[in-house]
Design a protein around this motif. Structure first.
Motif, short mmCIF file in Angstrom:
data_model
loop_
_atom_site.label_atom_id
_atom_site.label_comp_id
_atom_site.label_asym_id
_atom_site.label_seq_id
_atom_site.Cartn_x
_atom_site.Cartn_y
_atom_site.Cartn_z
N GLY A 176 0.88 -0.97 0.23
CA GLY A 176 -0.46 0.15 -0.18
C GLY A 176 1.06 1.43 0.42
O GLY A 176 0.58 2.04 -0.60
N VAL A 177 2.23 1.21 0.98
CA VAL A 177 2.51 1.89 0.93
C VAL A 177 3.56 2.50 -0.64
O VAL A 177 3.59 3.78 -1.26
N VAL A 178 3.82 1.77 -1.30
CA VAL A 178 4.76 1.93 -2.80
C VAL A 178 3.11 2.14 -3.65
O VAL A 178 3.55 2.82 -4.47
N ARG A 179 2.19 1.86 -3.69
CA ARG A 179 0.82 2.46 -4.44
C ARG A 179 0.43 4.11 -4.24
O ARG A 179 0.15 4.71 -5.22
N ASP A 180 0.49 4.49 -2.67
CA ASP A 180 -0.01 5.65 -2.63
C ASP A 180 0.74 6.61 -2.37
O ASP A 180 0.70 7.62 -2.29
N ASP A 181 2.03 6.00 -1.92
CA ASP A 181 2.95 7.27 -1.36
C ASP A 181 4.26 7.23 -1.94
O ASP A 181 5.13 7.94 -2.68
N VAL A 182 4.40 6.20 -2.99
CA VAL A 182 5.98 6.17 -4.01
C VAL A 182 4.95 6.49 -5.32
O VAL A 182 5.22 7.36 -6.42
N GLY A 183 4.17 5.43 -6.10
CA GLY A 183 3.57 5.38 -6.98
C GLY A 183 3.61 4.47 -8.26
O GLY A 183 4.98 4.58 -8.34
N TRP A 184 2.85 4.40 -9.38
CA TRP A 184 3.66 3.67 -10.22
C TRP A 184 4.60 4.44 -11.13
O TRP A 184 4.98 2.87 -11.32
N GLU A 185 4.18 5.30 -11.60
CA GLU A 185 5.05 5.58 -12.15
C GLU A 185 6.73 5.93 -11.97
O GLU A 185 7.65 5.39 -13.04
N LEU A 196 -2.25 -6.02 -6.86
CA LEU A 196 -0.37 -6.25 -7.04
C LEU A 196 -1.23 -6.13 -8.82
O LEU A 196 -0.40 -6.32 -9.49
N GLN A 197 -2.38 -6.80 -9.50
CA GLN A 197 -2.48 -6.27 -10.75
C GLN A 197 -1.56 -5.27 -11.32
O GLN A 197 -0.94 -5.11 -12.29
N ASP A 198 -1.77 -3.90 -10.83
CA ASP A 198 -1.59 -3.01 -10.82
C ASP A 198 0.07 -2.48 -11.15
O ASP A 198 1.08 -2.28 -11.80
N LEU A 199 0.80 -3.06 -9.72
CA LEU A 199 1.67 -3.58 -9.48
C LEU A 199 3.06 -4.54 -10.77
O LEU A 199 3.99 -3.87 -11.55
N LEU A 200 1.96 -5.80 -10.80
CA LEU A 200 2.83 -6.54 -11.74
C LEU A 200 2.79 -5.94 -13.22
O LEU A 200 3.89 -5.77 -14.09
N ARG A 201 1.64 -5.42 -13.41
CA ARG A 201 1.92 -4.27 -15.05
C ARG A 201 2.68 -2.73 -14.78
O ARG A 201 4.11 -2.32 -15.60
N ALA A 202 2.97 -2.68 -13.86
CA ALA A 202 4.36 -1.32 -13.31
C ALA A 202 5.36 -1.86 -13.80
O ALA A 202 6.47 -1.31 -14.63
#
Lengths: 134, 471, 281
Positions: free
Chosen positions: C126-135, C176-182
């Motif tokens: 969640g930290v990676v998604r919200d604080d770091v961001g997929w970009e 997890l889907q979004d992470l894998l795509r990133a």
């Protein structure tokens, strides 16, 4: 079989005990069965999750002997989908607690498979013992 | 218009409730302004195949009324229109501003020949067909539409979008040779025998003074996408009750053949899921939607008529069949048509190998069950229309916590709003079936007629201008 | 995102410190790669391994309460990797916020400090998604995992109950889907992505546990996955064990999401055996 419903039991100690431990209102369950429809362990259970609640609603403590609370994995799928917001995992845990208080441990540390002790994540063992040990 | 007030009625909503009320009032000799936001009248009843418990063809029983109201000398029909403003008139009635949206078709010139719709090259998703089939960009809702005049969906019209883009400079308005460029398409205008296409048509605003109003704005269905665990909004072969009606309807996109939306195959096992979103305080609506137990039994029976070797299963929590003939109707489905009733709320539906896996339960036999379906029909919850609270608010009518309109006295005066001259009818008050809707509509119409007759009596018994108000 | 938001208290938990140390090591490595500072909670104890479901035993909350108290001292959000620890700490925190008498009794009992509910409990994903961001994640990818068909397996405790876990939509999780795509991989949707692996039944009902884990693995394979990605050491254990009797070529490797990230970031030394196999073929 026929049961004479004792009006006192409807307000009696068993229901009060479950409700105190679980903080749930058993009467909120209208027996829609959705919990049972989604429970992954029904294949092994003797009573469906909704079947566990029904006798309890009538004040009957026969369900304390059921194997179902011990097959519950606490996956929380039932609670996630219950339309009435009944927290069934907490009721299952209340039944486990009551069964332990009345009887023997269901998980005994000394009987845990050594292979598990060697390789399994210890949270599995600690978690199982916390649920099943007196 | 007399000092005692207008005796013209306004009916908002032209489903079966609004149509019934309008006819009752007009046939008693009073003018009616009937406003409907869709291009044509009939509401959801126009989408149905057959009605319960009689299995009458819905179009057949409704068309006499829609035609009557569409031609009635005393009914001013405003379709494709909405109430925009309301103010109280001096005599206790209302002056309403009605906005009629630009249809880009001059209905006075249009003969309803249908060539434009037939020849329009472009299809878009049709809200009327509930995802089962498309419509053209210029369209009528159905062949029996009243009025049978099309409207043009500007948002998807190539001609209008390119014309507006050129006007705004977003695309060049001259071609490579320096000649003025034409907007794209325009097939309908080229083919229309009476030149009824009007690309510059604007919204029009009319004012009507009325003495009483009936709000009959009807209902909507909970979007299936609110039920992701059932694949709602994602799995093509998981549809709602109105979509299944379009599959059953002879005038529907499949000409009444029950076919899977995904591949057009005939489903051999259809599963109906009652209480999809209803009776669900946690994640849906808390109330019962009242009509689903009956329409599911109806749809299951009709499916079995069409596909005699097919299986129909219904997952239910209770069967609520309180209306006249309703219990017998459901019993017929179960005992004569072998629709299999399984008592339990479905947990989840997902797709596997082209079939739909339904994880359910039959509490009566104490068994968790898995059913493999070809098509699933979700009896989704009845909800108020999104636009209803706003238009009701214009007349001072409140909505309850669920968005349904509140009667002045729910028990003893359900069709009265409590505000003078404002009456309510139909599913805008809460889920109800057609007989109840028609009865409430007639009840509201009677209240309006009573009000108008009292005004007339006051007018004849007291000298005009003495400021007497209608009771 | 300011630098101030990039420091976290970190709770490894017992399992990550021992039997699942590969999850911890890969987690710390990818956190560092993303500029996240993880400060291990000093003198931490086991979270308790089970969220206490019985209301009449306040003492069962001692273990998670003590962890939350220790984390409060840092002033940062508390991040964890183990799904069970996340579940226990997050829900214990929610419970103590809404049951003040329980919190008071625990505070009276625990000497190291008081629980005030100031700390936000988070999961590193969640930290990676919200604080770091997929970009930012995409920018860090050195070796995109092109062609990797990975089944995102959420299990139970990360997602449910949705309102308390504040992690993702329980019925249609996406993170997890979004992470894998990133990371350049191809997420594979499969029906059992949020169904139980069997959890602690591995101890008390191993037959049932085996059935559930096998069903998850088979569901992922049927959907075309070449790998299962998880965020829980118990899920990983159960899914690995379910396949242990099968011939190697038929086994689906199970990797932690941090190992998948490590592989994409070019940190192969902490990406685990699933990617060593990939690298050698």
């Amino acid at each position: 079989m026929r049961v004479v419903l004792d009006p006192l039991a409807l307000h009696g100690a068993f229901i009060r005990e479950i409700e105190a431990i679980s903080e749930q209102n058993l009467l909120a369950c209208n027996q829609c069965g959705r919990c049972s429809a989604g429970c992954p362990l029904v294949e092994e259970m003797d009573l469906l999750p909704n079947q566990i609640i029904r006798p309890a609603q009538l004040g009957l403590d026969t369900v304390v002997d059921s194997t179902s609370p011990w097959l519950c994995a606490a996956c929380l799928m039932c609670e996630a989908r219950c339309p009435k917001g009944v927290d069934l995992p907490r009721i299952m845990d209340a039944l486990r607690q009551i069964a332990l208080r009345r009887g023997e441990s269901r998980v005994v540390a000394g009987d845990v498979d050594p292979a598990l002790l060697a390789g399994a994540p210890q949270m599995a063992i600690v978690g199982a013992l916390r649920r099943g040990e007196k | 218009m007399s000092a005692a007030g207008s005796t013209t009625a306004l009916v908002v909503g032209a489903g079966i409730g609004g149509i019934t009320a309008a006819l009752d009032i007009a046939n008693s000799g009073f003018p009616v302004v009937l406003v409907e936001r869709e291009p044509s009248i009939g509401g959801h009843m126009a989408q149905l195949s057959e009605t319960f418990p009689t299995l009458d063809c819905s179009q057949c029983i409704m068309t006499p009324r829609t035609v009557e109201v569409g031609h009635h000398d005393l009914v001013r029909l405003h379709t494709y229109s909405e109430i925009e403003s309301v103010r109280r008139s001096d005599s206790g009635g209302f002056v309403v501003g009605i906005r009629r949206r630009a249809a880009y078709v001059d209905w006075d010139k249009c003969t309803g020949c249908g060539v434009c719709q037939e020849k329009c090259p472009f299809k878009v998703e049709s809200a009327f067909e509930r995802g089962i089939g498309p419509r053209k960009v210029i369209y009528t809702l159905s062949p029996q539409a009243v009025p049978n005049k099309p409207v043009l969906d500007a948002e998807h019209c190539r001609y209008l979008q390119s014309k507006w883009d050129m006007q705004a400079g977003r695309i060049p308005s001259v071609d490579k040779q320096g000649q003025p460029a034409s907007p794209k398409c325009g097939a309908c205008a080229k083919l229309c025998p009476t030149g009824a296409l009007n690309w510059d048509q604007q919204d029009t605003l009319v004012e009507e003074e009325v003495g009483a109003v009936i709000l009959a704005t009807g209902y909507d269905l909970l979007p299936a996408s609110r039920l992701p665990e059932y694949g709602g909004g994602e799995l093509k072969d998981v549809v709602d009750g109105l979509a299944f009606e379009r599959l059953l309807a002879a005038s529907g996109p499949t000409a009444g053949k029950v076919l899977r939306p995904s591949d057009g195959a005939v489903p051999k096992h259809v599963v109906f899921v009652q209480c999809s979103g209803s009776r669900d305080p946690e994640r849906g609506v808390p109330y019962c939607s009242k009509i689903c137990c009956l329409y599911v039994a109806k749809q299951a029976m009709l499916y079995k008529h069409r596909v005699p070797d097919g299986e129909a299963s219904v997952f239910y929590i209770d069967v609520r069949a309180g209306g006249k003939g309703y219990e017998e109707f459901v019993t017929r489905a179960q005992e004569e048509h072998h629709v299999r009733y399984l008592r339990g709320k479905v947990s989840r539906i997902y797709s596997q190998d082209g079939r739909l896996i339904v994880k359910g339960v039959d509490t009566l036999s104490h068994r968790a069950v898995e059913v493999q379906a070809d098509l699933v029909v979700l009896a989704t919850a009845i909800v108020p229309r999104v636009s209803t609270p706003a238009v009701a608010g214009l007349f001072g009518v409140a909505a309850d916590g669920n968005g349904f309109l509140v009667s002045g006295d729910e028990e003893m005066a359900p069709v009265e709003s409590g505000a003078e001259g404002v009456f309510l009818a139909g599913a805008a008050l809460g889920p109800k079936d057609i007989p109840e809707t028609v009865a409430q509509a007639s009840g509201a119409a009677a209240k309006v007629l009573s009000l108008f007759l009292r005004r007339r009596m006051l007018e004849t018994t007291a000298p005009a201008g003495e400021g007497m108000r209608a009771a | 995102m300011t630098e101030a938001g990039r420091a976290y208290s970190y709770f490894p938990g017992c399992t990550l410190a021992t039997t699942a140390v590969d999850y911890d090591v890969s987690g710390r490595a990818v956190a560092a790669a993303l500029g996240l500072e993880l400060n291990e909670v000093p003198d931490w104890n086991c979270c308790g391994a089970a969220f206490p479901l019985s209301a009449d035993n306040v003492m069962s909350f001692i273990a998670p309460a003590r962890v939350l108290i220790a984390a409060e001292r840092s002033g940062h959000d508390l991040a964890t990797l183990c799904a069970v620890c996340f579940h226990v700490l997050k829900r214990s925190d929610a419970y103590l916020r809404t049951h003040s008498e329980a919190a008071e009794r625990l505070n009276a009992f625990i000497t190291e400090g008081d629980y005030t509910g100031r700390t936000r409990v988070r999961h590193l994903l969640g930290v990676v998604r919200d604080d770091v961001g997929w970009e930012a994640v995409k920018q860090r990818v050195a070796a995109p995992l092109t062609g990797l068909a990975a089944a995102p397996y959420y299990g139970c405790l990360l997602l449910r109950p949705q309102e308390e876990m504040e992690f993702d939509q329980a019925e249609r999780p996406r993170v997890l889907q979004d992470l894998l795509r990133a990371l350049g991989a191809t997420p594979v949707e499969f029906p059992r992505q949020a169904e139980c692996c069997g959890s602690t039944l591995v101890v008390s009902a191993p037959g049932a546990n085996r059935r559930l884990s096998t069903a998850v693995v088979d569901s992922a394979r049927l959907a075309g996955a070449a790998m299962i990605v998880t965020a829980c050491p118990l899920c990983k254990y159960n899914l690995d064990q379910a396949q242990a009797g099968r011939p190697s070529p038929e086994q689906l490797p199970v990797a932690y999401f941090t190992q998948v990230m490590a592989a994409a970031f070019g940190l192969l030394e902490v990406a685990g055996p699933a990617f060593a196999v990939e690298a050698s073929t």
